[in-house]
Enzyme design. Structure first.
Site, PDB file in Angstrom:
ATOM      1  N   HIS A 135       0.826  -1.198   0.000  1.00  0.00           N
ATOM      2  CA  HIS A 135       0.000   0.000   0.000  1.00  0.00           C
ATOM      3  C   HIS A 135       0.863   1.252   0.000  1.00  0.00           C
ATOM      4  O   HIS A 135       0.452   2.304   0.481  1.00  0.00           O
ATOM      5  CB  HIS A 135      -0.932   0.027   1.220  1.00  0.00           C
ATOM      6  N   HIS A 155      -5.500   8.704   3.382  1.00  0.00           N
ATOM      7  CA  HIS A 155      -6.468   9.205   4.360  1.00  0.00           C
ATOM      8  C   HIS A 155      -7.238  10.408   3.832  1.00  0.00           C
ATOM      9  O   HIS A 155      -8.456  10.514   4.047  1.00  0.00           O
ATOM     10  CB  HIS A 155      -5.761   9.563   5.665  1.00  0.00           C
ATOM     11  N   GLY A 156      -6.572  11.307   3.135  1.00  0.00           N
ATOM     12  CA  GLY A 156      -7.259  12.484   2.614  1.00  0.00           C
ATOM     13  C   GLY A 156      -8.326  12.121   1.601  1.00  0.00           C
ATOM     14  O   GLY A 156      -9.460  12.616   1.659  1.00  0.00           O
ATOM     15  N   GLY A 176      -9.829   9.212   1.223  1.00  0.00           N
ATOM     16  CA  GLY A 176     -10.904   8.483   1.886  1.00  0.00           C
ATOM     17  C   GLY A 176     -11.836   9.401   2.655  1.00  0.00           C
ATOM     18  O   GLY A 176     -13.067   9.240   2.606  1.00  0.00           O
ATOM     19  N   THR A 202     -10.311   1.816   7.152  1.00  0.00           N
ATOM     20  CA  THR A 202     -10.532   1.874   8.594  1.00  0.00           C
ATOM     21  C   THR A 202     -11.295   3.127   8.985  1.00  0.00           C
ATOM     22  O   THR A 202     -12.254   3.079   9.760  1.00  0.00           O
ATOM     23  CB  THR A 202      -9.184   1.839   9.335  1.00  0.00           C
ATOM     24  N   ALA A 256      -2.726  10.938  11.266  1.00  0.00           N
ATOM     25  CA  ALA A 256      -3.642  11.559  10.317  1.00  0.00           C
ATOM     26  C   ALA A 256      -5.089  11.482  10.789  1.00  0.00           C
ATOM     27  O   ALA A 256      -5.851  12.456  10.677  1.00  0.00           O
ATOM     28  CB  ALA A 256      -3.497  10.892   8.948  1.00  0.00           C
ATOM     29  N   GLY A 257      -5.500  10.331  11.322  1.00  0.00           N
ATOM     30  CA  GLY A 257      -6.872  10.200  11.799  1.00  0.00           C
ATOM     31  C   GLY A 257      -7.168  11.073  12.996  1.00  0.00           C
ATOM     32  O   GLY A 257      -8.269  11.633  13.124  1.00  0.00           O
TER      33      GLY A 257
END
Length: 577
Positions: A217, A401-402, A404, A444, A557-558
């Protein structure tokens, strides 16, 4: 780098659409993935595989006779949602139950697990199994924490061949677990991959160095070494895998093994053959007889320049499954019997008859309007910070993350807007938003944001007038649900490091009599400080765990996105006062 795309957020959907259009002999598209285009065998176990986009031919290219019955495909490097998985599974199953197979990543574990729960509740017997072949991602005594990489293929192949033999669900699941226990993989890379729309790779390696023990990934390797010759690369890969033999194999001499030399995206086939030439000799020197070796791109990572080697140690049963014929768009072996094309309604799925107007009190509809405003502000905030969130995530993770969060927040707002038009109260509007966020974002964070919104929704209801105490209780419920479902605790360097102190601070402020806007503002201050403090932590969960030291000095990030969001929600609360 990825050069041909339209909207980066639509890349995965458009790629799947094009794939299905090009391979109608093998697959039919269904929402969230593809299923076999051949007639079903009544009572046969359906093997449904899946994961994020960016790994072709995994996962859609492995659907066909002798291989998977369906594949659920998520956004780039993000798990498909539970709803996508459920839809694909329902379209693929034929009365023998469903086995869900996927790599061992937090988002996949969450979404496939939720899908299994729903399918079992609907009367479709379902089992799940996560592949854990990458020996670089955890020590042998923690093998259950290892991620799934190119070893996905022999596990999928064994389970699917067992299903073709007519074995029952529990036995097909046992075969998958056995194949996984006898499979090991290890990889190296010379450059990272670049996601659609990004202007730089997720990680870089100095010109004369290579990353060792990378993920698929875009995760960087666990170490670096000098760039080897092809023979030296082969020697590293083979020697590493021969150091860890599975239970029941005490000496490689005299053993038979399935071998996969896998290209991760940019290494050309001729280069792979040069490496495999040495791999084959080294295995022969060790007394290993290779069986139907595969050299090529089987599980990729966009344009990553790298390779991995997989060994599956065979016994007579596994060898029969590995060598069994298969006919899929990207993987063919032997000769399958002539297949009968399915009738189009065999791959049908429920589309629903359209939503009914909601029943709700005026007070709850007023609260729903505030929630809609909050979701609009969340979407705007995420859009403004998407690139930043991706950069933070790429330090030790996969950089998605961005993207998503953009997909999830946009879907949540659109679903909430539609619910409001139908007269939804706070519960119904936030439930629709949570389901849409989880379904569209995948991964996630998608699963956890769906849980957050639904948890708050359950407390607010559709008839009562929400109070500060009610909302604070809903946030506390969300915090508890995320911890219970995701398994993270404070200190693991996840969004929980912000969610828990935020929920506690909000509850304390409300309990002391503060009005809601002031209480939320004070709790948002706590959240922002907690997010900054995650820079001092090392991750103990998720894809970033093997690269813990790389994330020191960078916030999670989350956690950062949650702090941004709670501050955005404050604006909506202030406006409604």
């Amino acid at each position: 780098m990825t050069r041909l795309y339209n909207d980066p957020a639509a890349f995965a959907d458009e790629a799947l659409e094009g794939f299905a259009a090009a391979h109608r002999r093998w697959v039919w598209p269904v929402p969230g993935g593809v299923v076999r285009a051949t007639a079903k065998t009544p009572g046969q176990v359906a093997v449904v595989i899946g994961g994020g986009s960016g790994h072709y031919p995994a996962f859609s290219g492995l659907v066909g006779q002798g291989l998977a019955h369906g594949a659920a495909v998520g956004n780039v490097f993000a798990s498909p949602s539970a709803q996508q998985i459920r839809t694909v599974a329902r379209a693929a199953e034929s009365g023998g139950g469903v086995l869900l197979l996927y790599g061992n990543y937090a988002g996949d574990v969450l979404h496939f697990g939720q899908a299994a729960e729903r399918l079992n509740a609907e009367g479709i017997a379902t089992r799940t199994f996560a592949v854990t072949d990458d020996l670089s991602s955890a020590a042998p005594d923690e093998a259950h924490k290892r991620r799934g990489i190119a070893g996905d293929l022999p596990v999928f192949k064994a389970a699917a061949a067992a299903a073709e033999q007519g074995l029952p669900l529990d036995e097909v699941a046992r075969v998958a677990a056995y194949a996984n226990a006898r499979t090991r993989s290890f990889g190296i890379a010379f450059s990272g991959c670049t996601l659609p729309g990004a202007d730089h790779p997720l990680f870089t390696v100095p010109e004369d160095r290579m990353a060792v023990g990378l993920g698929i990934h875009g995760e960087p390797g666990i170490g670096e070494a000098a760039v080897p010759t092809a023979d030296e690369a082969a020697e590293l890969l083979v020697s590493t895998l021969l150091k860890e033999l599975p239970d029941g194999v005490t000496d490689p001499d005299g053993q038979r093994a399935a071998v996969i030399l896998n290209g991760l995206g940019s290494v050309k086939y001729e280069e792979l053959f040069v490496v495999y030439r040495r791999v084959a000799r080294l295995l022969a020197d060790a007394g290993v007889q290779t069986v139907d070796p595969e050299v090529g791109e089987l599980v990729t990572s966009f344009d990553m320049a790298g390779i991995s080697l997989t060994l599956t140690w065979l016994d007579a049963g596994l060898e029969a499954l590995w060598t069994a014929p298969a006919d899929a768009p990207a993987y063919r072996k032997g000769r399958m019997p002539e297949a009968v094309a399915a009738e189009e309604d065999e791959a049908s799925y429920e589309t629903g008859s359209g939503p009914e107007p909601y029943v709700a009190s005026d007070d709850s509809r007023k609260a729903a309007a505030t929630a809609l405003d909050a979701l609009s502000r969340i979407k705007e905030t995420v859009d403004a910070h998407a690139d930043e969130l991706g950069r933070i995530d790429a330090v030790a993770g996969d950089g998605d993350h961005g993207i998503g969060m953009q997909r999830g927040s946009a879907a949540a707002y659109e679903a909430a807007l539609h619910a409001q038009e139908l007269g939804a109260g706070a519960h119904s509007l936030l439930t629709a938003a949570g389901d849409a966020w989880a379904d569209r974002a995948g991964g996630t964070s998608g699963a956890l944001w769906g849980i957050i919104l639904r948890s708050i929704a359950d407390v607010l209801g559709d008839t009562e007038r929400p109070t500060p105490t009610t909302l604070a209780h809903g946030v506390r419920q969300a915090s508890d649900s995320v911890r219970r479902t995701g398994g993270a605790e404070v200190g693991d360097k996840t969004m929980v490091d912000v969610l828990v102190p935020f929920a506690e601070a909000l509850g304390q402020q409300v309990g002391e009599g503060a009005e809601l806007t002031a209480a939320w503002a004070a709790a948002a201050d706590v959240a922002e400080q907690a997010a900054r403090d995650t820079a001092r932590l090392v991750p103990r969960m998720g894809r970033a765990r093997p690269h813990a030291e790389k994330s020191l000095g960078t916030p999670d990030a989350g956690a950062h996105s949650l702090a941004l969001i709670v501050r955005a929600v404050h604006g909506a609360l202030a406006t409604c006062q």
